[in-house]
Design a protein around this motif. Structure first.
Motif, PDB file in Angstrom:
ATOM      1  N   VAL A 218       0.863  -1.190   0.000  1.00 28.91           N
ATOM      2  CA  VAL A 218       0.000   0.000   0.000  1.00 28.91           C
ATOM      3  C   VAL A 218       0.894   1.233   0.000  1.00 28.91           C
ATOM      4  O   VAL A 218       1.812   1.327   0.817  1.00 28.91           O
ATOM      5  CB  VAL A 218      -0.904   0.032   1.248  1.00 28.91           C
ATOM      6  N   VAL A 219       0.632   2.145  -0.913  1.00 26.34           N
ATOM      7  CA  VAL A 219       1.313   3.444  -0.895  1.00 26.34           C
ATOM      8  C   VAL A 219       0.366   4.423  -0.222  1.00 26.34           C
ATOM      9  O   VAL A 219      -0.748   4.661  -0.694  1.00 26.34           O
ATOM     10  CB  VAL A 219       1.651   3.924  -2.323  1.00 26.34           C
ATOM     11  N   LEU A 220       0.794   4.956   0.914  1.00 22.28           N
ATOM     12  CA  LEU A 220      -0.070   5.809   1.727  1.00 22.28           C
ATOM     13  C   LEU A 220       0.469   7.240   1.697  1.00 22.28           C
ATOM     14  O   LEU A 220       1.587   7.490   2.140  1.00 22.28           O
ATOM     15  CB  LEU A 220      -0.084   5.276   3.157  1.00 22.28           C
ATOM     16  N   VAL A 221      -0.346   8.150   1.175  1.00 25.97           N
ATOM     17  CA  VAL A 221       0.080   9.552   1.047  1.00 25.97           C
ATOM     18  C   VAL A 221      -0.158  10.260   2.386  1.00 25.97           C
ATOM     19  O   VAL A 221      -1.284  10.263   2.903  1.00 25.97           O
ATOM     20  CB  VAL A 221      -0.707  10.254  -0.075  1.00 25.97           C
ATOM     21  N   ASP A 222       0.901  10.852   2.913  1.00 23.21           N
ATOM     22  CA  ASP A 222       0.798  11.539   4.212  1.00 23.21           C
ATOM     23  C   ASP A 222      -0.200  12.685   4.177  1.00 23.21           C
ATOM     24  O   ASP A 222      -0.450  13.284   3.129  1.00 23.21           O
ATOM     25  CB  ASP A 222       2.160  12.128   4.611  1.00 23.21           C
ATOM     26  N   ARG A 223      -0.713  13.029   5.339  1.00 19.45           N
ATOM     27  CA  ARG A 223      -1.587  14.191   5.478  1.00 19.45           C
ATOM     28  C   ARG A 223      -0.789  15.479   5.258  1.00 19.45           C
ATOM     29  O   ARG A 223       0.429  15.490   5.444  1.00 19.45           O
ATOM     30  CB  ARG A 223      -2.212  14.203   6.877  1.00 19.45           C
ATOM     31  N   PRO A 224      -1.486  16.571   4.899  1.00 23.60           N
ATOM     32  CA  PRO A 224      -0.792  17.856   4.783  1.00 23.60           C
ATOM     33  C   PRO A 224      -0.120  18.224   6.107  1.00 23.60           C
ATOM     34  O   PRO A 224      -0.562  17.769   7.170  1.00 23.60           O
ATOM     35  CB  PRO A 224      -1.923  18.849   4.477  1.00 23.60           C
ATOM     36  N   ALA A 225       0.904  19.040   6.006  1.00 28.15           N
ATOM     37  CA  ALA A 225       1.644  19.448   7.217  1.00 28.15           C
ATOM     38  C   ALA A 225       0.690  20.067   8.234  1.00 28.15           C
ATOM     39  O   ALA A 225      -0.204  20.836   7.855  1.00 28.15           O
ATOM     40  CB  ALA A 225       2.711  20.455   6.829  1.00 28.15           C
ATOM     41  N   PRO A 226       0.854  19.723   9.517  1.00 29.61           N
ATOM     42  CA  PRO A 226      -0.036  20.292  10.528  1.00 29.61           C
ATOM     43  C   PRO A 226       0.167  21.799  10.667  1.00 29.61           C
ATOM     44  O   PRO A 226       1.257  22.308  10.410  1.00 29.61           O
ATOM     45  CB  PRO A 226       0.369  19.568  11.813  1.00 29.61           C
ATOM     46  N   VAL A 227      -0.896  22.495  11.030  1.00 29.93           N
ATOM     47  CA  VAL A 227      -0.796  23.929  11.345  1.00 29.93           C
ATOM     48  C   VAL A 227      -1.268  24.089  12.792  1.00 29.93           C
ATOM     49  O   VAL A 227      -2.041  23.255  13.282  1.00 29.93           O
ATOM     50  CB  VAL A 227      -1.677  24.788  10.406  1.00 29.93           C
ATOM     51  N   PRO A 228      -0.813  25.136  13.487  1.00 26.23           N
ATOM     52  CA  PRO A 228      -1.280  25.321  14.866  1.00 26.23           C
ATOM     53  C   PRO A 228      -2.787  25.570  14.878  1.00 26.23           C
ATOM     54  O   PRO A 228      -3.290  26.411  14.122  1.00 26.23           O
ATOM     55  CB  PRO A 228      -0.516  26.567  15.343  1.00 26.23           C
ATOM     56  N   LEU A 229      -3.492  24.824  15.710  1.00 26.91           N
ATOM     57  CA  LEU A 229      -4.957  24.944  15.779  1.00 26.91           C
ATOM     58  C   LEU A 229      -5.345  25.361  17.196  1.00 26.91           C
ATOM     59  O   LEU A 229      -4.805  24.826  18.165  1.00 26.91           O
ATOM     60  CB  LEU A 229      -5.614  23.590  15.463  1.00 26.91           C
ATOM     61  N   PRO A 230      -6.293  26.276  17.324  1.00 21.94           N
ATOM     62  CA  PRO A 230      -6.706  26.701  18.666  1.00 21.94           C
ATOM     63  C   PRO A 230      -7.272  25.551  19.498  1.00 21.94           C
ATOM     64  O   PRO A 230      -7.059  25.501  20.706  1.00 21.94           O
ATOM     65  CB  PRO A 230      -7.779  27.750  18.397  1.00 21.94           C
ATOM     66  N   ALA A 231      -8.002  24.643  18.877  1.00 18.73           N
ATOM     67  CA  ALA A 231      -8.596  23.515  19.628  1.00 18.73           C
ATOM     68  C   ALA A 231      -8.902  22.399  18.650  1.00 18.73           C
ATOM     69  O   ALA A 231      -9.382  22.652  17.545  1.00 18.73           O
ATOM     70  CB  ALA A 231      -9.888  23.966  20.311  1.00 18.73           C
ATOM     71  N   MET A 232      -8.613  21.171  19.075  1.00 19.08           N
ATOM     72  CA  MET A 232      -8.894  20.038  18.186  1.00 19.08           C
ATOM     73  C   MET A 232      -9.365  18.822  18.975  1.00 19.08           C
ATOM     74  O   MET A 232      -8.861  18.559  20.070  1.00 19.08           O
ATOM     75  CB  MET A 232      -7.660  19.656  17.389  1.00 19.08           C
ATOM     76  N   VAL A 233     -10.349  18.108  18.422  1.00 19.09           N
ATOM     77  CA  VAL A 233     -10.779  16.823  18.977  1.00 19.09           C
ATOM     78  C   VAL A 233     -10.845  15.828  17.818  1.00 19.09           C
ATOM     79  O   VAL A 233     -10.827  16.218  16.650  1.00 19.09           O
ATOM     80  CB  VAL A 233     -12.162  16.933  19.662  1.00 19.09           C
ATOM     81  N   THR A 234     -10.930  14.550  18.164  1.00 16.24           N
ATOM     82  CA  THR A 234     -10.948  13.523  17.116  1.00 16.24           C
ATOM     83  C   THR A 234     -12.285  12.778  17.052  1.00 16.24           C
ATOM     84  O   THR A 234     -12.481  11.960  16.164  1.00 16.24           O
ATOM     85  CB  THR A 234      -9.815  12.495  17.358  1.00 16.24           C
ATOM     86  N   GLU A 235     -13.173  13.050  18.012  1.00 12.07           N
ATOM     87  CA  GLU A 235     -14.436  12.298  18.075  1.00 12.07           C
ATOM     88  C   GLU A 235     -15.617  13.258  18.082  1.00 12.07           C
ATOM     89  O   GLU A 235     -15.542  14.342  18.687  1.00 12.07           O
ATOM     90  CB  GLU A 235     -14.505  11.489  19.379  1.00 12.07           C
ATOM     91  N   VAL A 236     -16.730  12.808  17.508  1.00  4.76           N
ATOM     92  CA  VAL A 236     -17.949  13.624  17.477  1.00  4.76           C
ATOM     93  C   VAL A 236     -18.439  13.905  18.901  1.00  4.76           C
ATOM     94  O   VAL A 236     -18.870  15.026  19.213  1.00  4.76           O
ATOM     95  CB  VAL A 236     -19.039  12.900  16.649  1.00  4.76           C
ATOM     96  N   THR A 237     -18.342  12.921  19.771  1.00  8.12           N
ATOM     97  CA  THR A 237     -18.820  13.125  21.148  1.00  8.12           C
ATOM     98  C   THR A 237     -18.004  14.231  21.841  1.00  8.12           C
ATOM     99  O   THR A 237     -18.560  15.041  22.596  1.00  8.12           O
ATOM    100  CB  THR A 237     -18.703  11.832  21.985  1.00  8.12           C
ATOM    101  N   ALA A 238     -16.706  14.268  21.562  1.00  8.95           N
ATOM    102  CA  ALA A 238     -15.862  15.314  22.157  1.00  8.95           C
ATOM    103  C   ALA A 238     -16.216  16.678  21.561  1.00  8.95           C
ATOM    104  O   ALA A 238     -16.159  17.692  22.266  1.00  8.95           O
ATOM    105  CB  ALA A 238     -14.386  14.989  21.924  1.00  8.95           C
ATOM    106  N   ALA A 239     -16.588  16.712  20.296  1.00  7.26           N
ATOM    107  CA  ALA A 239     -16.989  17.985  19.682  1.00  7.26           C
ATOM    108  C   ALA A 239     -18.282  18.484  20.336  1.00  7.26           C
ATOM    109  O   ALA A 239     -18.426  19.680  20.613  1.00  7.26           O
ATOM    110  CB  ALA A 239     -17.188  17.802  18.170  1.00  7.26           C
ATOM    111  N   LEU A 240     -19.195  17.578  20.611  1.00 12.61           N
ATOM    112  CA  LEU A 240     -20.453  17.971  21.273  1.00 12.61           C
ATOM    113  C   LEU A 240     -20.158  18.508  22.677  1.00 12.61           C
ATOM    114  O   LEU A 240     -20.746  19.512  23.099  1.00 12.61           O
ATOM    115  CB  LEU A 240     -21.405  16.771  21.345  1.00 12.61           C
ATOM    116  N   ALA A 241     -19.253  17.868  23.384  1.00 11.25           N
ATOM    117  CA  ALA A 241     -18.896  18.319  24.735  1.00 11.25           C
ATOM    118  C   ALA A 241     -18.261  19.706  24.669  1.00 11.25           C
ATOM    119  O   ALA A 241     -18.559  20.587  25.485  1.00 11.25           O
ATOM    120  CB  ALA A 241     -17.942  17.318  25.388  1.00 11.25           C
TER     121      ALA A 241
END
Ligand code: NAP
Length: 262
Positions: A218-241
């Motif tokens: 599998v050839v897996l293309v990396d995600r774009p370079a990260p940028v500083p974000l004020p706030a980040m979550v990975t789950e919908v439940t955390a976004a609701l909270a």
């Protein structure tokens, strides 16, 4: 008074979040789509379609529509929208959250080759096999079109805009996918190598399990370079909270706000 959430979407998580938010009393959720797909899956609540006109356009939109919170739940590879959202939130002071699913991780039996971009993926394909299954989407497909010595099966939601050479076969489909069907696809087309973005999530992960079952690279293309974000979550439940902390308290007496499009 109505509470307004702008949700930058185009992902399954964004639709899940919109579906959960429309029932929040006194809250209007407006989902924004780029308009890339001819027949998009529409989220619950209000929907607007099309670009804002860069960070300045989004800044205007947030102000004019009196947005109380901005959630960027666009795809991990939507790098320009991500930057626009951070800038517009900074300019307006609107509370901002990034909802981004984690990338995939290789397990036993996986033969993954991580590359920085589509050009590097295309350069690697001929070294790994002749028949490639390219699942990186319609945008950026031109990065693979010089591979005249390879046969390419290209899976896209909508037909590519440009004419394609004879060694490219288009398969129009969209997730979610099942492992058995993905395995059958790889076998039927005698695929040697799979090319994918590191999209993460369950929707499109079946191809990776199928490749593992068949011992394919599998050839897996990396995600774009990260940028500083004020706030980040990975789950919908955390976004609701997070929204419960960012928004004025829900007013149970207010009932469900009209969510008709405008
Ligand atoms: P991008 O390169 O970051 O965005 C390019 C421009 O499209 C943005 O500057 C913005 O235009 C507009 N745009 C992007 N997302 C938008 C949204 N949700 N609402 C309104 N305008 C939006 O993004 P992309 O990679 O082209 O992706 C476009 C959309 O497809 C995103 O919503 C993303 O969630 C979805 N998607 C992308 C991928 C992928 O692999 N890239 C995969 C699945 C789904 P203005 O500057 O004019 O505001």
């Amino acid at each position: 008074m109505t509470t307004r959430v702008l949700l930058l979407g185009g992902t399954a998580e964004a639709r899940d979040l919109a579906a959960a938010l429309v029932d929040r009393p006194g809250t209007v959720v407006v989902s924004s789509l780029a308009g890339r797909v001819a027949d998009p899956r529409l989220p619950a609540g209000q929907v607007r379609i099309g670009g804002f006109g860069g960070p300045a356009g989004l800044t205007r939109w947030l102000t004019e529509h009196r947005v109380d919170a901005l959630v960027d739940a666009t795809h991990p590879y939507a790098a320009r929208m991500r930057v626009s959202a951070v800038e517009a939130a900074g300019a307006t002071g609107v509370p901002y959250l990034r909802l981004e699913r984690p990338g995939w991780t290789a397990g036993p039996g996986d033969h993954w080759h991580r590359v920085p971009d589509l050009a590097a993926a295309a350069a690697l394909v001929p070294r790994l096999g002749r028949r490639a299954f390219v699942t990186t989407g319609r945008q950026g497909l031109d990065a693979f079109l010089h591979l005249t010595g390879n046969w390419l099966l290209v899976r896209v939601v909508d037909d590519p805009a440009m004419p394609l050479p004879g060694n490219v076969t288009v398969l129009r489909d969209r997730g979610p996918y099942e492992v058995a069907a993905e395995r059958e696809l790889l076998v039927t087309h005698r695929i040697d190598v799979l090319v994918s973005k590191d999209s993460g999530g369950a929707y499109t992960a079946a191809k990776l399990a199928a490749a593992r079952d068949l011992g394919l690279p599998v050839v897996l293309v990396d995600r774009p370079a990260p940028v500083p974000l004020p706030a980040m979550v990975t789950e919908v439940t955390a976004a609701l909270a997070w929204l419960e902390t960012a928004l004025p308290p829900a007013r149970p007496g207010a009932g469900r706000s009209p969510q008709t499009a405008r």
